[in-house]
Motif scaffolding. Structure first.
Motif, PDB file in Angstrom:
ATOM      1  N   HIS A 178       0.824  -1.208   0.000  1.00 49.69           N
ATOM      2  CA  HIS A 178       0.000   0.000   0.000  1.00 49.69           C
ATOM      3  C   HIS A 178       0.858   1.258   0.000  1.00 49.69           C
ATOM      4  N   ASN A 179       0.470   2.199  -0.850  1.00 48.51           N
ATOM      5  CA  ASN A 179       1.153   3.487  -0.946  1.00 48.51           C
ATOM      6  C   ASN A 179       2.577   3.408  -1.456  1.00 48.51           C
ATOM      7  N   GLU A 180       3.031   2.228  -1.842  1.00 45.12           N
ATOM      8  CA  GLU A 180       4.385   2.130  -2.339  1.00 45.12           C
ATOM      9  C   GLU A 180       4.419   1.591  -3.760  1.00 45.12           C
TER      10      GLU A 180
ATOM     11  N   ILE B 283       4.549   2.208  -9.426  1.00 41.98           N
ATOM     12  CA  ILE B 283       5.078   2.884  -8.245  1.00 41.98           C
ATOM     13  C   ILE B 283       4.134   4.012  -7.843  1.00 41.98           C
ATOM     14  N   ALA B 284       3.797   4.069  -6.579  1.00 38.39           N
ATOM     15  CA  ALA B 284       2.903   5.124  -6.098  1.00 38.39           C
ATOM     16  C   ALA B 284       3.700   6.393  -5.843  1.00 38.39           C
ATOM     17  N   TYR B 285       3.274   7.480  -6.462  1.00 43.52           N
ATOM     18  CA  TYR B 285       3.931   8.772  -6.231  1.00 43.52           C
ATOM     19  C   TYR B 285       2.978   9.724  -5.562  1.00 43.52           C
ATOM     20  N   THR B 286       3.557  10.596  -4.734  1.00 42.14           N
ATOM     21  CA  THR B 286       2.717  11.585  -4.070  1.00 42.14           C
ATOM     22  C   THR B 286       2.358  12.707  -5.026  1.00 42.14           C
ATOM     23  N   GLY B 287       3.169  12.893  -6.057  1.00 44.83           N
ATOM     24  CA  GLY B 287       2.868  13.960  -6.998  1.00 44.83           C
ATOM     25  C   GLY B 287       3.562  13.723  -8.313  1.00 44.83           C
TER      26      GLY B 287
ATOM     27  N   ALA C 171       7.404  14.588  -8.377  1.00 48.18           N
ATOM     28  CA  ALA C 171       8.311  13.594  -7.804  1.00 48.18           C
ATOM     29  C   ALA C 171       8.588  12.496  -8.830  1.00 48.18           C
ATOM     30  N   ALA C 172       7.545  12.063  -9.520  1.00 48.35           N
ATOM     31  CA  ALA C 172       7.703  11.020 -10.524  1.00 48.35           C
ATOM     32  C   ALA C 172       8.625  11.508 -11.643  1.00 48.35           C
TER      33      ALA C 172
ATOM     34  N   GLN D 196      11.052  13.694 -11.493  1.00 54.13           N
ATOM     35  CA  GLN D 196      12.453  13.694 -11.045  1.00 54.13           C
ATOM     36  C   GLN D 196      13.042  12.289 -11.126  1.00 54.13           C
ATOM     37  N   ASP D 197      12.239  11.301 -10.751  1.00 60.42           N
ATOM     38  CA  ASP D 197      12.724   9.925 -10.816  1.00 60.42           C
ATOM     39  C   ASP D 197      12.926   9.472 -12.254  1.00 60.42           C
TER      40      ASP D 197
ATOM     41  N   ASN E 223      15.215   6.317 -12.494  1.00 60.06           N
ATOM     42  CA  ASN E 223      14.701   5.468 -11.420  1.00 60.06           C
ATOM     43  C   ASN E 223      13.256   5.055 -11.672  1.00 60.06           C
ATOM     44  N   LEU E 224      12.712   5.560 -12.778  1.00 60.77           N
ATOM     45  CA  LEU E 224      11.345   5.245 -13.158  1.00 60.77           C
ATOM     46  C   LEU E 224      11.365   5.130 -14.678  1.00 60.77           C
TER      47      LEU E 224
ATOM     48  N   ASP F 280       0.359   1.726   8.032  1.00 56.53           N
ATOM     49  CA  ASP F 280       1.137   1.749   6.787  1.00 56.53           C
ATOM     50  C   ASP F 280       1.975   3.017   6.681  1.00 56.53           C
TER      51      ASP F 280
ATOM     52  N   ASN G 186      14.209  10.652  -5.067  1.00 58.96           N
ATOM     53  CA  ASN G 186      12.974  10.395  -4.346  1.00 58.96           C
ATOM     54  C   ASN G 186      13.123   9.181  -3.456  1.00 58.96           C
TER      55      ASN G 186
ATOM     56  N   ILE H  44       7.289  16.481  -1.773  1.00 58.76           N
ATOM     57  CA  ILE H  44       8.389  16.676  -2.708  1.00 58.76           C
ATOM     58  C   ILE H  44       9.161  15.376  -2.923  1.00 58.76           C
TER      59      ILE H  44
ATOM     60  N   ASN I 113       8.217  12.293  -2.243  1.00 56.22           N
ATOM     61  CA  ASN I 113       7.442  11.086  -2.452  1.00 56.22           C
ATOM     62  C   ASN I 113       7.497  10.139  -1.258  1.00 56.22           C
TER      63      ASN I 113
ATOM     64  N   HIS J  26       5.340   8.419   1.550  1.00 53.60           N
ATOM     65  CA  HIS J  26       3.932   8.201   1.877  1.00 53.60           C
ATOM     66  C   HIS J  26       3.772   8.096   3.384  1.00 53.60           C
TER      67      HIS J  26
ATOM     68  N   ARG K 164       1.046  13.077   4.500  1.00 54.10           N
ATOM     69  CA  ARG K 164       0.462  12.813   3.196  1.00 54.10           C
ATOM     70  C   ARG K 164      -0.889  12.115   3.341  1.00 54.10           C
TER      71      ARG K 164
END
Lengths: 540, 309
Positions: free
Chosen positions: A226-228, A252-256, A259-260, A262-263, A268-269, B94, B166, B255, B257, B259, B263
């Protein structure tokens, strides 16, 4: 001096620490490279935590859909022009008046747990999803099927049946769908996520299944942190033609989005599905030929509501407003090419799209715009109010549109900002929009019908502008009752011409995907719903 | 001492109930309906919506809902999320480890580097070191955290590739290093300044002169007498700051990432997941309460003149 020297030591300690971790991550990467160019490579795609449990009929947003559409194969899918091709189905055929549809499944398909896929699995899954007690948010998709009202009655009533009478199994690989009313394009609806089969094990414990779904698609679900991340691996016994050329996918879960991005820049993505608006001006330079820009089936409009001052406004005024908006400039500057100016009520990727359907109504022409507004009797109160939600990145273009209107028509234009989408929707539901609201629509299925009947039919529940025009309704109804797809599409094309005369909304632009991929992968492309075609991606 | 602790712990109960009540009511007062939101742009299916609300108890009067929530909470049931149908406690557990790791790392930076910088500056108050540190802390407090965050990310992560830009695996301490530095930078500056003032002031106090006069080495006098006496305001700040780091990492978490809790509460707030928001915020309140209690008890350890009955 001593202080300064010790500061230097701290700095170098940090540098060493950084360098150490950098080495660590490099090591991981080279492991992937060493096995290069093979079918075992894993593709890392940006995503997020699915909002809903992972059940096809409970998936309504993109993160969940990305998982569901790869763990499950649909009966059929669509190409870039909105034409149907078969995936899990051998054929999907209507009877003469399109009221009964016969689905023949392809042979040899199995669920990831090894059991065979049969017609019964489809019928059971759809009956389960439609039943009101199972609380599935896409249950209304089954409303065309005969007997739906028995399992999913109106509010306050109890269901009287467990199964829809319209679904019947003919043999192991064939089933029939009887509809309450003929729908010539019902096969288009079958391309939506909930129309998939569920294995027998699902019914023992739907909750456990929603954490570890078992489908019949190209990828088998492996793990959900979850969330990862959500890990999918290629299903070796997949019977479909689109067998993956890679070993699997890590979502991959990103917060924004930033961020994705940059990876992605640091490899890294591997695949990013949408570049953050703030990176749009640079992403093509950053990524070179690894940047992907292509249209997908979505439209943005501003919609006048008919219950306030705009109720009896002459459509000419709205045409005038439309012509006062410089779509070319706004899409290329403010929106950085993330949109394409609209010239129709339906985007180019759908069947029935008519290029230039708008005539000149979407062409920027301030003089003609002023004339039209004057002929139509002027803008009510000399003011345009646009309601939008602040959490969706709309501020910039609404301001730009407003500036166009102010400069070209000498009227007031302001925005009514709702803090988030929920609040925005609440105002729309309750008929409390002041003038215009921001309308957005993404295709459920690539047919012009989807962009019109759901939004502008007087009885359509999503018609928040409360547009009501008899001629349009009649043409829509004609199209819905037509016996063949061609007739339906043609009737809606005719209706679209009327829409341009009555202006239930001002179409602004179509959506584009601004995506990209890393140095580790190749052959990245996207379908018209904006999702990457994961099975085709090769890992170097 | 024991009675004091018990009294403080008992005081937490009304604070906790009051806080959950207020947050619960605030969530209720927010516009937007989480069940309605399941349908997005599309108009919802009224019958299905009613059935879902009945299922989740959301059709009950608000006070009844709160009562049900509170009685559930007492029995360790944090409720269920509306959209994902996950247990709220799972969502919290989590998100928690990532935040705890990040907070600890940031706290470590804040405390160690902050106090060291403050001490260095305070001992040479008015000197060159002092001025350099003053400048650095001024810089750190004046630049917003998201600027520092993006700057570090772009340079250390993307351009120079020293660290991964990240956090993809929150159990990897190396990946957490950069966000922890960013998160710590603001508090670090405050701690340095507080320590500096305190140290500079106490350096000239009577007990320092006595300590030197009775023949203590300078370093021992500083460690045992000066530092210990100068720590009281710093400890207060650090205590509150621990709570802040915990809850206030939303920007940094976004910023880089991560979780984490910040968040989780942000997304829950956006999707109107009442039970999740109340659960997490109550949890944060508990942490605040416990940390302030520990800080108050620490005073007595640092300064024997302070006694609790």
């Amino acid at each position: 001096m001593r202080g300064a020297r010790s500061a230097k030591w701290v700095a170098s300690a940090i540098v060493v620490a950084f360098a150490a971790t950098a080495c660590g991550s490099d090591g991981d990467d080279s492991g992937g490279d060493a096995s290069g160019g093979d079918s075992a490579g894993i593709v890392r795609v940006d995503g997020g935590e699915p909002q809903n449990p992972l059940i096809p009929s409970d998936t309504t947003e993109q993160y969940g859909a990305l998982v569901m559409d790869n763990v499950f194969s649909k009966l059929l899918d669509f190409d870039d022009e909105g034409e149907i091709y078969m995936v899990a189905a051998e054929s999907v055929e209507p009877n003469e008046d399109a009221s009964v549809w016969t689905v023949k499944l392809k042979e040899g398909w199995t669920f990831h747990d090894g059991t065979d896929v049969t017609a019964q699995h489809y019928v059971n899954a759809w009956n389960w999803a439609a039943h009101i007690d199972n609380n599935q948010s896409t249950s209304f998709w089954f409303a065309d099927i005969a007997g739906y009202a028995d399992v999913h009655p109106e509010e306050g009533e109890e269901p009287t049946a467990e199964e829809m009478s319209g679904l019947s199994v003919v043999d192991d690989l064939t089933f029939e769908i009887e509809l309450t009313n003929p729908v010539s394009y019902f096969d288009y609806k079958l391309g939506y996520t909930p129309f998939t089969p569920l294995p027998d094990s699902f019914y023992d414990d739907p909750e456990a299944f929603s954490q570890a779904p078992i489908g019949q698609g190209p990828y088998a679900f492996e793990e959900w942190n979850h969330n990862e991340s959500i890990k999918l691996r290629t299903y070796e016994d997949y019977a479909g033609e689109n067998k993956p050329v890679n070993g699997g996918v890590d979502i991959i879960a990103y917060t924004g989005l930033d961020a994705a991005y940059q990876d992605l820049l640091s490899d890294n993505l591997d695949v990013i599905r949408q570049v953050d608006p703030k990176d749009l001006p640079v992403y093509e330079t950053d990524l070179g030929d690894r940047a992907v820009t292509q249209p997908y089936n979505g439209i943005q409009t501003i919609v006048p509501v008919k219950y306030g001052d705009w109720g009896d406004v002459d459509p000419k005024v709205l045409q005038g407003l439309s012509m006062a908006i410089d779509r070319e400039t706004i899409t290329s500057t403010v929106l950085n090419g993330s949109r394409t100016p609209a010239d129709s009520f339906a985007p180019p990727g759908v069947l029935g799209y008519q290029e230039g359907a708008s005539g000149d109504i979407t062409t920027y022409d301030p003089e003609r715009a002023r004339e039209l507004v004057e002929e139509g009797g002027g803008v009510p109160n000399n003011e345009v109010v646009v309601q939008f939600n602040a959490d969706g990145g709309h501020q910039e273009w609404v301001d730009a549109v407003c500036n166009n209107l102010i400069a070209n028509l000498d009227i007031e234009c302001r925005s009514d900002v709702k803090p988030d989408f929920d609040t925005d929707l609440e105002a729309r539901d309750a008929n409390e929009v002041e003038g215009f609201y921001r309308g957005g629509w993404l295709a459920d299925y690539p047919l012009n019908v989807n962009f019109m009947s759901e939004l502008y039919h007087s009885r359509a529940s999503t018609n928040y502008g409360r547009f009501d025009n008899e001629e349009v309704d009649q043409l829509f109804d004609e199209g819905n009752q037509a016996a063949s797809l061609e007739e339906t599409v043609a009737a809606y094309q005719e209706a679209e011409q009327v829409l341009w005369e009555t202006m239930p909304a001002i179409p602004l632009w179509f959506q584009n995907i601004n995506a990209g991929y890393s140095n580790n992968v190749e052959n990245v492309s996207f379908d018209t719903s904006g999702q990457p075609l994961l099975t085709e991606i090769t890992v170097k | 001492m024991g009675r004091y602790v018990v009294r403080r712990l008992l005081q937490m109960i009304p604070v906790f109930i009051g806080a959950t009540f207020i947050i619960f009511m605030m969530m209720y007062a927010l516009p937007g309906d989480p069940i309605r939101a399941l349908w997005g742009e599309r108009a919802p299916d009224e019958a299905q919506m009613a059935a879902m609300k009945a299922d989740l108890g959301l059709d009950q009067p608000i006070l009844k809902q709160y009562w049900d929530y509170l009685t559930g909470l007492v029995q360790g049931d944090f409720g269920t999320q509306i959209a994902s149908r996950r247990e709220v406690i799972d969502v919290i557990t989590d998100a928690l480890p990532a935040t705890v790791r990040l907070t600890l790392l940031a706290f470590l930076f804040t405390a160690c580097i902050g106090i060291a910088m403050g001490l260095a500056a305070g001992l040479r108050a008015g000197g060159k070191t002092d001025r350099v540190i003053l400048f650095i802390t001024l810089l750190l407090t004046s630049v917003p955290v998201f600027v520092i965050g993006y700057l570090y990310q772009t340079y250390f992560g993307v351009r120079w590739g020293w660290v991964s830009p990240n956090v993809q695996d929150s159990e990897n301490w190396g990946q957490l290093l950069l966000p922890a530095i960013v998160l710590a930078s603001l508090s670090l500056a405050y701690v340095a300044r507080l320590t500096r003032t305190s140290v500079a002031e106490n350096r000239r106090s009577d007990y320092m002169r006595t300590a030197r006069a009775k023949g203590l080495s300078p370093s021992r006098a500083v460690r045992v007498h000066l530092l210990r006496n100068s720590m009281i305001p710093v400890i207060t700040f650090l205590g509150v700051d621990l709570g802040n780091l915990f809850a206030g990492a939303i920007v940094t978490e976004g910023i880089f990432n991560i979780h984490g809790i910040g968040r989780a509460v942000y997304t829950a707030l956006n999707s109107r997941e009442g039970a999740t928001v109340v659960g997490i915020v109550s949890f944060i309140i508990l942490i605040y309460l416990v940390v302030t209690l520990i800080v108050d008890l620490l005073y007595a350890v640092l300064d024997p003149r302070i006694r609790y009955a």
